[in-house]
Design a protein around this motif. Structure first.
Motif, mmCIF file in Angstrom:
data_model
loop_
_atom_site.group_PDB
_atom_site.id
_atom_site.type_symbol
_atom_site.label_atom_id
_atom_site.label_comp_id
_atom_site.label_asym_id
_atom_site.label_seq_id
_atom_site.Cartn_x
_atom_site.Cartn_y
_atom_site.Cartn_z
ATOM 1 N N VAL A 105 100.104 101.007 99.240
ATOM 2 C CA VAL A 105 99.776 101.857 98.095
ATOM 3 C C VAL A 105 100.756 101.655 96.939
ATOM 4 N N SER A 125 93.876 94.826 100.822
ATOM 5 C CA SER A 125 93.821 96.211 101.310
ATOM 6 C C SER A 125 94.671 97.160 100.469
ATOM 7 N N ARG A 127 95.952 99.550 97.328
ATOM 8 C CA ARG A 127 95.217 100.455 96.419
ATOM 9 C C ARG A 127 96.157 101.001 95.352
ATOM 10 N N LEU A 129 96.796 104.014 92.645
ATOM 11 C CA LEU A 129 96.463 105.436 92.619
ATOM 12 C C LEU A 129 97.234 106.130 91.504
ATOM 13 N N GLU A 164 91.700 109.054 91.882
ATOM 14 C CA GLU A 164 91.151 108.402 93.086
ATOM 15 C C GLU A 164 91.734 107.004 93.228
ATOM 16 N N PRO A 165 91.929 106.564 94.454
ATOM 17 C CA PRO A 165 92.474 105.212 94.634
ATOM 18 C C PRO A 165 91.498 104.139 94.172
ATOM 19 N N VAL A 166 92.028 103.105 93.575
ATOM 20 C CA VAL A 166 91.227 101.931 93.207
ATOM 21 C C VAL A 166 91.677 100.794 94.109
ATOM 22 N N GLU A 167 90.725 100.272 94.879
ATOM 23 C CA GLU A 167 91.058 99.198 95.822
ATOM 24 C C GLU A 167 91.353 97.908 95.054
ATOM 25 N N ALA A 168 92.184 97.056 95.663
ATOM 26 C CA ALA A 168 92.634 95.836 94.969
ATOM 27 C C ALA A 168 91.484 94.949 94.465
ATOM 28 N N GLN A 170 88.576 95.795 93.481
ATOM 29 C CA GLN A 170 88.049 96.480 92.304
ATOM 30 C C GLN A 170 89.028 96.343 91.128
#
Ligand code: T3D
Length: 260
Positions: A105, A125, A127, A129, A164-168, A170
């Motif tokens: 993270v 994997s 993210r 945030l 909200e988390p943004v995945e790598a 994305q």
């Protein structure tokens, strides 16, 4: 200062800086801030250093401000003035390429610390945030500047307001970062990239940073004039002469990174 909060390794022209508070997801304390700033200043002035690689130890990159060091009643503006803002300014001003490798993270100012680096690689994997809103805060450490420029205003607003988390993958698709890579390849790729940059025309890379940052506020006319001035400077370096020679001789260039 707790020296072990930040590990510094120097190899092949690269200063590798490892945030090292894994039990706290590398959250930034006063002490870690000081160590990071000191390491960046050392990298900036070391003529042997031609690229910087920043990453985190343990299971994540960085969880932002260490929340045990701030709380109700604290003057957050002062923390920004004394620690985060100089750090973000330094990352932009340092005339050498800075690579950031993000895994796990990157939260709060930890996310924006990564986004202040020149080239961000992330594990698939990982993210990002913008955790601030969960605390009743707005993004800082340059977040409100970087997010709309990198990802666009609509995404910046949603990231900041929803937290909200943004995945790598994305993040890569949105242009927040350069590339998301398979987890097991992250450090190898980041080291390869930093080592490659360290053999490049370092002075020109510093000029690239200046030009791109100035473009954020310049008119086209101002930017064309700036490109003229900076290109004149780049054209007077031994690396430009070597680049042209190498092209004509059909061989790879051997850049020194020197300005003169
Ligand atoms: O002027 C100013 O100071 C204002 C500046 C503000 C800049 C900011 O960065 S504000 C935003 C600060 N950061 C956050 O709000 C993020 C807080 N952390 C989290 O939300 C979660 O830890 C994560 C989503 C990042 C990760 O969750 P998870 O479940 O993977 O890990 P965890 O269990 O929450 O965290 C592991 C440990 O790290 C845990 O300690 P424990 O319970 O094992 O003893 C946790 O308390 C600690 N930790 C994580 N983040 C922080 C932290 N400790 C202090 N400060 C943190 N920011």
């Amino acid at each position: 200062m707790v020296a072990d909060d930040l590990l510094v390794a120097r190899r092949d022209g690269v200063h590798v800086l490892t945030l090292n508070r894994p039990d706290r997801l590398n959250a930034l304390t006063v002490s870690l801030h000081a160590a990071l700033m000191e390491a960046l200043e050392a990298a900036e002035t070391d003529p042997e250093c031609r690229a910087i690689l920043l990453h985190g130890a343990g299971r994540g990159f960085c969880a932002g401000q260490d929340l045990t060091e701030v709380g109700p009643g604290a003057d957050l503006g002062e923390t920004l003035d004394r620690r985060f803002n100089p750090l973000i300014r330094k990352l932009h001003a340092i005339a050498k390429p800075v690579v950031c490798a993000v895994h796990g993270v990157a939260a709060g100012a930890g996310a924006n610390l990564a986004l202040a680096c020149d080239i961000v690689l992330a594990a698939q994997s990982a993210r990002f945030l913008q955790a601030f809103i969960r605390l009743g805060l707005l993004p800082d450490a340059g977040g409100t500047w970087a997010l709309p420029r990198l990802a666009g205003p609509a995404r910046a607003r949603a990231m900041a307001m929803l937290g909200e988390p943004v995945e790598a993958p994305q993040a890569e698709q949105w242009g927040l970062i350069w590339r998301a890579v398979p987890d097991e390849q992250l450090m190898r790729e980041a080291e390869r990239l930093a080592a490659h940059l360290a053999t490049g025309p370092t002075h020109a890379m510093g000029l690239i940073k200046r030009a791109l940052d100035a473009a954020e506020t310049n008119s086209l006319d101002q930017q064309l004039d700036l490109e003229r001035d900076l290109q004149r400077e780049a054209g007077s370096t031994p690396d430009f002469a070597e680049g042209v020679r190498a092209f004509l001789e059909k061989r790879p260039a051997r850049f020194t990174g020197r300005a003169s």
